[in-house]
Write an enzyme that holds these catalytic residues in place. Structure first.
Site, short mmCIF file in Angstrom:
data_model
loop_
_atom_site.label_atom_id
_atom_site.label_comp_id
_atom_site.label_asym_id
_atom_site.label_seq_id
_atom_site.Cartn_x
_atom_site.Cartn_y
_atom_site.Cartn_z
N HIS A 1 0.98 -1.25 0.18
CA HIS A 1 -0.11 -0.07 -0.06
C HIS A 1 0.83 1.45 0.06
O HIS A 1 0.04 2.46 -0.13
CB HIS A 1 -1.17 0.04 1.17
CG HIS A 1 -1.80 -1.44 1.08
ND1 HIS A 1 -2.98 -1.08 0.33
CD2 HIS A 1 -2.20 -1.89 1.83
CE1 HIS A 1 -3.85 -2.42 0.54
NE2 HIS A 1 -3.13 -2.48 1.47
N ASP B 1 -3.92 -10.22 -1.96
CA ASP B 1 -4.57 -9.99 -0.80
C ASP B 1 -5.62 -9.86 -0.46
O ASP B 1 -5.71 -9.29 -1.70
CB ASP B 1 -3.07 -8.67 -0.31
CG ASP B 1 -3.57 -8.52 1.06
OD1 ASP B 1 -2.35 -8.46 1.94
OD2 ASP B 1 -4.10 -7.77 1.40
N HIS C 1 -6.66 -7.22 -0.10
CA HIS C 1 -7.34 -5.68 -0.01
C HIS C 1 -6.33 -5.76 -1.49
O HIS C 1 -5.13 -6.01 -1.70
CB HIS C 1 -5.90 -4.44 0.92
CG HIS C 1 -7.03 -4.73 2.04
ND1 HIS C 1 -6.64 -5.72 3.39
CD2 HIS C 1 -7.65 -3.89 2.62
CE1 HIS C 1 -7.24 -5.57 4.65
NE2 HIS C 1 -8.04 -5.01 4.28
N ASP D 1 -5.47 -12.55 4.16
CA ASP D 1 -6.13 -11.75 4.81
C ASP D 1 -7.73 -11.80 4.20
O ASP D 1 -8.69 -11.41 4.68
CB ASP D 1 -6.15 -10.48 5.18
CG ASP D 1 -5.38 -9.38 4.26
OD1 ASP D 1 -5.01 -10.44 3.01
OD2 ASP D 1 -4.94 -8.71 4.14
#
Length: 393
Positions: A131, A167, A169, A256
């Site tokens: 990120h 991921d 995200h 995750d």
């Protein structure tokens, strides 16, 4: 080319410690301990090296010099403002620059070894901080180690680098950094940005001018399980990789998306995550002569999920998967109980889920996963010369 697998590791990587925070380095400590107890790190052909921190010249290929200065100064200067530092997501911690540069250096070392033929595959489970932006920290990430490693590969002469991010995200930082670079294909499979941070990663984000079709986003609805996730992954990822013809595959393997992860809403199992790692290795073997650089990423079920998922990742990279029915070793259970008392400690390497899926088809009554697949294929497949309606593409 060597057929070895390189694992970049040193306990100093645990220094990336945000304090009382979901991104707790104990998940990496327990991963390496579990892999060691199961013999994964002692297999023939597995080599381990200690990382060196990435220097400013290398970090500056991705991050602005003033941001590097801010990261370096922040632990000693409470008046440092901006740059995404000092927030709940990105608290300032001692030796923040040094620890973050070491994570980046570890992923760069993995990428260099694979590119130079010193190893066929390489893993840094402490990496995957996808990120971070050129000028700010974001989403628990200070320096964007996958992007720094990809920039290094480009400097070494790579002409086509594929990055696949699984991921939960969106891999927004890596996408942003290479959005206008046709040499880098970024592919992200994630929970819909309508429901989850960072709010980006829609199908129509397909690459900037001159790089159209090199950004691929597959956002999935909350609640998707292994079967739906696998159907979606295989309906998009292999096709775009084959169209791009990468020379090397870099992956971010955040854990995750698991059903018990506290920060997201997908319902995957470690069995489904293991199946994904096998698929990624097969794609690297098919398209890149096996060249695969794998990193960790998100994952906040610190004992229950991450150590098992990333031990499966290490085992797949190291030549052979761990049997899902394998028991977690008693010594590892004892360590986990000491390090995180009160957590449920898994007894086996499986969640007893069969991730077998039916391939996507453009006909019939679509469910929410099929609609997500169709949206991504319609947005990006034509830009890559593929037919969005042909399941063979």
């Amino acid at each position: 080319m060597s057929d070895d697998t390189l694992v970049v590791w040193d306990e100093s990587l645990l220094g990336y410690d945000l304090g009382e925070h979901p991104l707790d380095p104990v998940r990496v400590e327990l991963t390496m301990a579990l892999a060691r107890e199961l013999g994964v790190l002692d297999r023939p052909g597995v080599r381990m090296i200690r990382p060196e921190p990435a220097d400013d010249a290398l970090l500056s290929r991705v991050h602005r010099p003033d941001y590097l200065d801010a990261v370096r100064a922040a632990p000693h200067d409470p008046l440092i403002a901006g740059y995404g530092l000092g927030t709940a997501d990105n608290p300032v911690f001692d030796r923040m620059h040094e620890s973050s540069a070491l994570v980046a250096g570890a992923t760069v070392a993995a990428a260099e070894a694979v590119w130079r033929g010193e190893a066929r595959r390489a893993v840094n489970v402490a990496g995957g901080l996808h990120h971070a932006m050129p000028d700010r920290a974001a989403g628990f990430c200070v320096y964007n180690d996958p992007a720094v490693a990809i920039a290094r590969l480009l400097d070494l002469g790579a002409e086509r680098v594929a990055y696949v991010d699984v991921d939960v995200h969106h891999g927004d930082g890596v996408q942003e950094i290479f959005y206008r670079d046709p040499r880098v294909l970024t592919v992200s499979v994630h929970e819909t940005p309508l429901a989850l941070f960072p709010g980006t990663g829609f199908p129509d984000e397909t690459g900037g001018p001159g790089a159209e079709g090199t950004s691929v986003n597959l956002p999935l609805p909350p609640g998707v399980d292994d079967v739906g996730w696998q159907r979606a992954f295989h309906a998009v990822v292999p096709s775009v990789l084959r169209a791009f013809r990468p020379q090397i595959l870099v992956t971010q393997c955040g854990a995750d998306g698991h059903r018990v992860d506290p920060l997201a809403d997908l319902h995957l199992s470690v069995d489904g995550q293991r199946a994904t790692y096998l698929a990624l290795r097969a794609l690297a073997d098919e398209l890149c002569d096996g060249r695969w650089v794998a990193t960790g990423g998100g994952g906040y079920a610190l004992v229950e999920v991450v150590p098992r998922a990333w031990t499966h990742l290490l085992a797949v990279a190291a030549g052979a998967p761990v049997d899902p029915a394998a028991l977690t070793p008693p010594a590892w259970r004892e360590l986990a109980a000491r390090r995180r008392p009160g957590h449920r400690i898994p007894l086996r390497m499986t969640d007893d889920v069969d991730p077998t899926y039916q391939p996507w088809q453009p006909t019939g009554e679509p469910d929410s996963v099929d609609r997500a697949v169709a949206a991504t294929r319609k947005a990006v497949f034509p830009l890559l010369g593929l037919d969005p309606y042909d399941p063979r593409d």
